[in-house]
Design an enzyme around this catalytic site. Structure first.
Site, mmCIF file in Angstrom:
data_model
loop_
_atom_site.group_PDB
_atom_site.id
_atom_site.type_symbol
_atom_site.label_atom_id
_atom_site.label_comp_id
_atom_site.label_asym_id
_atom_site.label_seq_id
_atom_site.Cartn_x
_atom_site.Cartn_y
_atom_site.Cartn_z
ATOM 1 N N SER A 132 1.061 -1.363 0.363
ATOM 2 C CA SER A 132 0.142 -0.001 0.064
ATOM 3 C C SER A 132 0.962 1.447 0.018
ATOM 4 O O SER A 132 1.496 2.284 1.070
ATOM 5 C CB SER A 132 -0.781 -0.030 0.874
ATOM 6 O OG SER A 132 -0.141 0.131 2.302
ATOM 7 N N SER A 134 0.767 4.124 -2.913
ATOM 8 C CA SER A 134 -0.127 5.639 -3.493
ATOM 9 C C SER A 134 -2.261 5.156 -2.578
ATOM 10 O O SER A 134 -2.091 5.965 -1.892
ATOM 11 C CB SER A 134 -0.694 5.508 -4.870
ATOM 12 O OG SER A 134 0.361 5.822 -5.808
ATOM 13 N N GLN A 281 25.449 31.545 -26.501
ATOM 14 C CA GLN A 281 24.159 32.769 -26.610
ATOM 15 C C GLN A 281 23.228 31.107 -26.511
ATOM 16 O O GLN A 281 22.425 30.966 -25.792
ATOM 17 C CB GLN A 281 23.613 33.206 -27.146
ATOM 18 C CG GLN A 281 22.249 33.519 -27.264
ATOM 19 C CD GLN A 281 21.463 34.168 -28.483
ATOM 20 O OE1 GLN A 281 21.654 33.979 -29.630
ATOM 21 N NE2 GLN A 281 21.496 35.642 -28.214
ATOM 22 N N GLU A 365 5.741 11.349 -1.143
ATOM 23 C CA GLU A 365 4.556 12.189 -0.497
ATOM 24 C C GLU A 365 3.552 12.045 -1.629
ATOM 25 O O GLU A 365 2.713 13.380 -1.854
ATOM 26 C CB GLU A 365 4.858 13.569 0.245
ATOM 27 C CG GLU A 365 5.808 13.039 1.222
ATOM 28 C CD GLU A 365 6.399 14.266 2.467
ATOM 29 O OE1 GLU A 365 5.175 15.259 2.740
ATOM 30 O OE2 GLU A 365 7.546 13.986 2.809
#
Ligand SMILES: Cc1cc2nc3c(=O)[nH]c(=O)nc-3n(C[C@H](O)[C@H](O)[C@H](O)COP(=O)(O)OP(=O)(O)OC[C@H]3O[C@@H](n4cnc5c(N)ncnc54)[C@H](O)[C@@H]3O)c2cc1C
Length: 381
Positions: A132, A134, A281, A365
């Site tokens: 477990s 998500s 550049q 998270e």
């Protein structure tokens, strides 16, 4: 008139600069060794405590800094600019563990643990399991009540700070049939019988940050070590993770800024075709784009943190800032590797590590897909 988003009050600026100067002076020389050895020396953790970075929001009377969530975000950003592993150590301590105790702890729990967390105790936050991630509330770790105690059985996986921590917020279900309504948060001390820290993961990035399995084998937890209410752990988890995501956003912004700092320095020194590569550049434009993205990510993180401190809704802003800043971190660190050329690919130079460290921002998270899901829900209703 309202202050601009990146305007820092004097105490905020002083705090941010103090954290960065510490990181530059005391953390930077250790970064490569910590990455290679996959550990943080205890003396460095002791310094984090001494300087007040481990108890930022705890009130002064309990030994903390008495500061705001925004200060915690500044600390995570400044540390991560030098080492995202130290950034996440401090992040989990402040934005998840202390935050959860401040918000959900009873008076007795706060009196018992906050002074310790401010003084010398590292905390960890244990939600995920092998099956477990998500779908966090599909957890199988069980809590059963007997003799006025709770007994916890199961395994947690991927727990940041587990190697160093003495206090763990462990989520378990008191009733699997009740789904998320069974989830309860417990405060587990390292020395509680039946508790062990298991296998430590060998990782791609943030290698110095420990990530371990926790084994709860009939672990006895006193009844008053329930954090919040029985069956309300899902609320604790959802709300602390919503805030924690802002901290991960700050980690990714700091990491991106660190990679950009290295790249800007390098392109002024490295010469090809008879001039510094920073005079081409094409290189200038790549750096300009990266700097723009880092600035946008920082604005999003600061805005989410300011909203949180102002007690305004911030769910969407937190999800967006984590989603965006972790993508920026991947792009900016990749550019830094490219601009270092072959030197970017070897460990004698610092950017390959930041490139590896960046990847975790899209995973923990809540993965990027889960952040997108949160944002989609908000905009589609
Ligand atoms: C270094 C590290 C530190 C960590 N620290 C902690 C910690 O301190 N505490 C803690 O509790 N956990 C921690 N975690 C766990 C982390 O939060 C989980 O790994 C993360 O939530 C994902 O879960 P999973 O690994 O099981 O992946 P899964 O959930 O299996 O996801 C696999 C893939 O499927 C996708 N997916 C899943 N569901 C959906 C869906 N509904 N829609 C679209 N896509 C979907 C995901 O986005 C992902 O790409 C840590 C993990 C790591 C790697």
């Amino acid at each position: 008139m309202s202050a601009p988003l990146t305007f820092l009050a004097d105490d905020e600026r002083l705090f941010r600069d103090t954290v960065y100067e510490f990181a530059d002076r005391e953390v930077r020389p250790l970064v490569r060794k910590m990455d290679e050895e996959a550990r943080v020396p205890r003396e460095l953790i002791d310094r984090l405590f001494e300087l007040g970075f481990m108890g930022i929001e705890i009130q002064d009377s309990q030994g903390g800094g008495g500061a705001s969530f925004f200060h915690a975000v500044l600390a995570v950003e400044s540390l991560s600019r030098v080492d995202p592993s130290i950034g996440v150590l401090v992040d989990v301590q402040n934005t998840l563990v202390i935050n959860a105790l401040l918000r959900w702890g009873s008076e007795a729990v706060r009196q018992r643990y906050l002074p310790r967390l401010a003084a010398d105790t590292v905390g960890a936050y244990a939600l995920s399991e092998a099956g477990s991630g998500s779908d966090a509330f599909a957890m199988t770790t069980r809590a059963a009540q007997s003799d006025g105690c709770w007994t916890l059985s199961g395994r947690k996986l991927w727990i940041t700070n587990a190697n160093e921590a003495s206090l763990f917020i462990v989520f378990a279900t008191v009733d699997p049939a009740a789904g998320y309504r069974g989830v309860t948060a417990f405060l587990v001390e390292r020395g509680f019988p039946g508790f062990t820290v298991g296998h430590k993961e060998d990782k791609l990035g943030i290698r110095a940050s420990s990530t371990c399995e926790l084994i709860l084998d009939g672990c006895r937890v006193p009844a008053d070590n329930v954090l919040g209410e029985v069956g309300k752990g899902y609320k604790t988890a959802i709300e602390t993770l919503n805030e924690g995501r802002i901290g991960i956003g700050a980690q990714m912004v700091g990491l991106s800024q660190g990679a950009l700092d290295h790249a800007v320095r390098y392109v002024k020194e490295r010469k090809q075709f008879g001039k510094p590569i920073g005079e081409f550049q094409a290189v200038q434009h790549q750096l300009a784009r990266a700097a723009t993205e880092v600035e946008a990510a920082r604005l999003m993180v600061y805005n989410a943190a300011r909203l949180r401190d102002a007690r305004q809704p911030f769910l969407n802003e937190a999800a967006m800032c984590k989603l965006f800043s972790s993508e920026v971190a991947e792009r900016v660190t990749s550019l830094a590797v490219n601009l270092f050329g072959g030197y970017g690919f070897v460990k004698d130079y610092p950017v390959e590590k930041l490139y590896r460290d960046a990847k975790i921002g899209q995973i923990y998270e809540g993965t990027s897909n889960l952040q997108l899901q949160t944002i989609a829900k908000q905009i589609l209703g």
